[in-house]
Scaffold this active site. Structure first.
Site, PDB file in Angstrom:
ATOM      1  NE  ARG A  12      -3.466  -1.875   2.938  1.00  0.00           N
ATOM      2  CZ  ARG A  12      -4.668  -2.456   2.539  1.00  0.00           C
ATOM      3  NH1 ARG A  12      -4.821  -2.134   1.730  1.00  0.00           N
ATOM      4  NH2 ARG A  12      -4.761  -4.056   3.141  1.00  0.00           N
ATOM      5  CG  ASP A  35     -11.087   0.917  -1.876  1.00  0.00           C
ATOM      6  OD1 ASP A  35     -10.786   0.321  -1.795  1.00  0.00           O
ATOM      7  OD2 ASP A  35     -12.522   1.338  -1.107  1.00  0.00           O
ATOM      8  CB  THR A  87      -9.962  -6.615  -2.411  1.00  0.00           C
ATOM      9  OG1 THR A  87     -10.605  -5.812  -0.988  1.00  0.00           O
ATOM     10  CG2 THR A  87     -11.136  -6.241  -3.277  1.00  0.00           C
ATOM     11  CG  ASP A 119     -14.699  -3.111  -0.411  1.00  0.00           C
ATOM     12  OD1 ASP A 119     -13.651  -4.262  -1.797  1.00  0.00           O
ATOM     13  OD2 ASP A 119     -13.826  -2.108   0.197  1.00  0.00           O
TER      14      ASP A 119
HETATM   15  O1  F6P Z   1      -8.930  -4.646   1.809  1.00  0.00           O
HETATM   16  C1  F6P Z   1      -8.870  -6.630   2.437  1.00  0.00           C
HETATM   17  C2  F6P Z   1      -8.428  -6.097   3.926  1.00  0.00           C
HETATM   18  O2  F6P Z   1      -8.232  -8.002   4.105  1.00  0.00           O
HETATM   19  C3  F6P Z   1      -9.399  -5.807   4.833  1.00  0.00           C
HETATM   20  O3  F6P Z   1     -10.673  -6.932   4.968  1.00  0.00           O
HETATM   21  C4  F6P Z   1      -8.782  -5.598   5.925  1.00  0.00           C
HETATM   22  O4  F6P Z   1      -9.282  -5.021   6.761  1.00  0.00           O
HETATM   23  C5  F6P Z   1      -7.542  -5.018   5.411  1.00  0.00           C
HETATM   24  O5  F6P Z   1      -7.491  -5.492   4.153  1.00  0.00           O
HETATM   25  C6  F6P Z   1      -6.302  -5.532   6.448  1.00  0.00           C
HETATM   26  O6  F6P Z   1      -5.033  -4.348   5.566  1.00  0.00           O
HETATM   27  P1  F6P Z   1      -3.492  -4.779   6.171  1.00  0.00           P
HETATM   28  O7  F6P Z   1      -3.260  -6.030   5.512  1.00  0.00           O
HETATM   29  O8  F6P Z   1      -3.153  -3.899   5.663  1.00  0.00           O
HETATM   30  O9  F6P Z   1      -4.007  -5.236   7.615  1.00  0.00           O
END
Ligand code: F6P
Length: 327
Positions: A76, A107, A130, A134
């Site tokens: 990210r 998104d 994802t 959503d």
């Molecule tokens: O968007 C996918 C997701 O798994 C969400 O369900 C969750 O809130 C988020 O990513 C967690 O993100 P990370 O792995 O960056 O903590």
């Protein structure tokens, strides 16, 4: 109309999802079929900024359709949200002669690619990947089916121990803003209640449903809570119930990232293959600045502007059924 795209850059970005590898394979092999070169951009937009770019061909995506995660890795990227970061990324895109982009993600990935297209005009398509399901403009996102199956398997296992001890379990599933995994794993796992971000259920309503065993005559209860629940996650809800009554023997399980891993289901592999081919064919035939999706089993192209900030509405019928059956 066929445009002149010759070299496509492919990346995965945001939270990984089972089936991303199947989508990578589909994109690369469709490119091979249409005689387009394809380069893999590592670690999403971070790799684009750093120029971490590799050559991909039909053979380099062999033996990955069944693997979870993403061989291109993911991130990210905060830097890509800045104009300077995107400028830096463009330098590498230009240097490698990339004239079309395909990004697999959610998104955040779409917003980044849309901005990049607005600034530099590189034809771009996103593939919805994802576990959250959503995203507006597609019935399903890659990874949702696998993650939900993983959650159901976990719920089944928890049910065995919950029943043996007559315990109340709060099981938290992923979904920061989305109740899709919760509602579907809740129905399939026979949950006594499902708490989702899209519904305004109060704690009092939940507590009344539990009924201290009296009304429902249940020996144990499984409550599925989406991560983004507005009345608190699984731990917070367990604490609130414990503060109100010592009737329940309460336990909490947060399923967490195990939902993101594992071999994709047949459904996710097929979906990823369809969307991967759809993305390449769309880009070649002039679709641009859009997300490829699947609606009623057909490939569709949604302009980013129409879907980018929209939430995929929760399935009202699924919610109705979940409530009816959780008596
Ligand atoms: O968007 C996918 C997701 O798994 C969400 O369900 C969750 O809130 C988020 O990513 C967690 O993100 P990370 O792995 O960056 O903590």
């Amino acid at each position: 109309m066929e445009n002149k795209i010759l070299k496509i850059g492919l990346l995965t970005s945001g939270g990984d999802a089972p089936g991303m590898n199947a989508a990578i394979r589909a994109v690369v092999r469709a490119c091979t079929f249409y005689k387009k070169n394809v380069l893999g951009i590592m670690r999403g937009y971070e790799g684009m900024i750093e120029g971490d770019i590799i050559k991909l061909d039909a053979r380099s995506v062999g033996n990955i359709i069944q693997r979870g995660g993403t061989i291109l890795k993911s991130a990210r990227s905060k830097e890509f949200r800045t104009p300077e970061g995107r400028q830096e990324a463009f330098k590498h895109i230009k240097k490698h002669g990339i004239d079309g982009l395909i990004a697999i993600g959610g998104d955040g990935t779409f917003i980044g690619l849309h901005k990049f297209f607005e600034e530099f005009g590189i034809p771009s398509i996103c593939i919805p990947g994802t576990i959250d399901n959503d995203l507006a403009g597609t019935d399903y996102t890659i990874g949702f089916d696998t993650a939900t199956n993983t959650a159901v398997e976990a719920i089944d296992r928890i049910r065995d121990t919950a029943l043996s001890h007559n315990r109340l379990f709060f099981i938290e599933v992923m979904g920061r803003n989305s109740g899709y995994i919760a509602i579907n794993s809740g129905i399939a796992g026979g949950a006594a209640a499902v708490i989702i971000p899209e519904e305004n259920m109060s704690f009092d309503q939940l507590y009344a449903m539990l009924g201290e065993g009296g009304k429902t005559n249940r020996k144990s209860n499984l409550i599925v809570v989406a991560e983004g629940s507005k009345i608190g996650g699984a731990h917070a809800l367990a604490k609130q119930v414990a503060e109100r009554s010592d009737y329940f023997d309460i336990k909490v399980t947060v399923l967490g990232h195990m939902q993101r891993g594992g071999s994709p289901t047949y459904f996710d592999r097929v979906l990823a293959s369809q969307l991967g081919v759809g993305a390449v064919e769309g880009l070649i035939s002039g679709e641009n600045d859009c997300m490829v999706g699947i609606r009623n089993k057909r490939i569709v192209y949604n302009k980013f502007g129409d879907v980018m900030y929209k939430h995929h509405d929760i399935d009202a019928e699924a919610l109705r059924i979940a409530k009816m059956l959780s008596i």
